[in-house]
Motif scaffolding. Sequence first.
Motif, short mmCIF file in Angstrom:
data_model
loop_
_atom_site.label_atom_id
_atom_site.label_comp_id
_atom_site.label_asym_id
_atom_site.label_seq_id
_atom_site.Cartn_x
_atom_site.Cartn_y
_atom_site.Cartn_z
N PHE A 252 0.88 -1.20 0.04
CA PHE A 252 -0.07 -0.28 0.10
C PHE A 252 1.00 1.37 0.00
O PHE A 252 0.43 2.43 -0.34
CB PHE A 252 -0.99 -0.08 1.11
N LEU A 253 2.22 1.19 0.36
CA LEU A 253 2.78 2.37 0.33
C LEU A 253 3.60 2.68 -0.77
O LEU A 253 4.28 3.63 -0.91
CB LEU A 253 3.80 2.19 1.42
N TRP A 254 3.82 1.60 -1.80
CA TRP A 254 4.51 1.82 -3.10
C TRP A 254 4.02 3.05 -3.79
O TRP A 254 5.08 3.83 -4.22
CB TRP A 254 4.31 0.52 -4.02
N HIS B 207 5.25 6.24 -1.91
CA HIS B 207 6.67 6.47 -1.92
C HIS B 207 7.12 7.03 -3.44
O HIS B 207 8.01 8.01 -3.36
CB HIS B 207 7.42 5.15 -1.67
N ALA C 191 6.65 10.66 -3.30
CA ALA C 191 7.39 11.51 -2.08
C ALA C 191 8.08 12.60 -2.85
O ALA C 191 8.81 12.36 -3.89
CB ALA C 191 8.14 10.44 -1.40
N PRO C 192 8.20 13.54 -1.82
CA PRO C 192 9.17 14.89 -2.37
C PRO C 192 10.51 14.59 -2.50
O PRO C 192 11.05 14.30 -1.60
CB PRO C 192 8.63 16.06 -1.66
N LEU D 251 11.35 8.92 5.47
CA LEU D 251 11.30 10.20 4.73
C LEU D 251 12.10 11.34 5.35
O LEU D 251 12.79 12.39 4.91
CB LEU D 251 9.95 10.60 4.22
#
Lengths: 249, 249
Positions: free
Chosen positions: B93-95, B98, B101-102, B146
């Motif tokens: 679920f985080l793929w 990510h 992501a900045p 992060l």
Amino acid sequence: MANIKLKEISTRAPKDWNKEETKENLASILAKLNELQNLLYAESQHAILVILQGMDASGKDGVVRKVFTSMNPQGVRVHSFKVPTAEEFSHDFLWRIHGVAPPKGIIQLFNRSHYEDVLVTRVHKLIDEKTVKKRMKAINDFEQLLQEHNNTRILKFYLHISPEEQQERLQERIHDPTKQWKYNERDFEEAKLWDDYMAAYEDCFEYCNDVPWTIVPADQNWYKEHVIAEALLKTLQKLDMQYPGLKKG
Amino acid sequence: MANIKLKEISTRAPKDWNKEETKENLASILAKLNELQNLLYAESQHAILVILQGMDASGKDGVVRKVFTSMNPQGVRVHSFKVPTAEEFSHDFLWRIHGVAPPKGIIQLFNRSHYEDVLVTRVHKLIDEKTVKKRMKAINDFEQLLQEHNNTRILKFYLHISPEEQQERLQERIHDPTKQWKYNERDFEEAKLWDDYMAAYEDCFEYCNDVPWTIVPADQNWYKEHVIAEALLKTLQKLDMQYPGLKKG
């Protein structure tokens, strides 16, 4: 794998191991792998991530060629990690790794990996020891994420060669016209840092072993290929997969 | 933020708060933000991630319009997370999170975020409670990644409106021709699950607070915008940034 000393681990096959039998055995393993990979793809419930690490000339490319070429490329992906690009470098070190993590149904091979970020960078002192520890923690968390949240089975292999074998192979790259494209002057400079690399690897085995490492004696290619193919086969067999039935619609 | 009860927290500005002064103040904050964002971009040493969460019609789009539109779009990115695609769903679920992501130098706004994966999915019982806990742990690890490995400052805002205010705004979407495009019949169904959503949010505030949440009273837009803009300004000011000098070449 606490306090492992790579120097004390053999880089060669066990003495009584039969080369010809092993080669025959490999062929039968590869046939089974082919079938199971098809099933993995059809079922699309699990992902497989194979991480290959090892010194220059330890035979990573050979593993790709001998073990993974026999499978359907639709379901098998290989990614080689190089020096980060400017874009990759402007993100956290796991960003580019996560982007190519395997979706369900796929076998993904990493030729080098996020471990380079606690190996080459550490040996060359581009990061301090506090950062090394933090990165190792982040690597453990990340591997857990892939395992727990996407049914990913991760296999981590260190291709273990002796420094003598490495020198021989690097020399061969200079003299063998089919291997000259791999020759890189810098590899000899890196080879001088052998002990530092071994210490850095030993720390990976100790601190990033939640997903366990396999140290593969890799001076002989036939043995190395067999160990990796067999480990992959066992992993796939354990998944207890089934072809999905007809969808009702 | 242990045992927070959203019901006990006001959804409105403090009583003596002056609307006109606040609006004037916002204009000056936005001017400063504009300058600092330019500096953030030039320096490229830090990344900023702003996470906006809230119920339907809580005013997330308004924050994007009023607070983030005034900055140079070259350095500001907005990503709205929808229902996952088939490709996204075949990963952890985080793929997909990510991937956007900045990088350093950028202010990234998430309109909804990875928290949906422990909110809507939980309320609709698409995942079990054990998975909720595991995901929350993974979210904490990810936010730490992060922060620690890419100098990312993360600001998490929950836009806190009352159920009465929500009903009013959803009705408005039916009757106001400029808002009808936002109308979705399903929103009224979701609104019935108000208490379940509040309980799920309260758990986020308790278990995913390593990077702290800000609960923003959001019934009045002018107050909400001011709180968020000011928090962002303070974060940027604390970075103590400097324009890089001339590169030696």
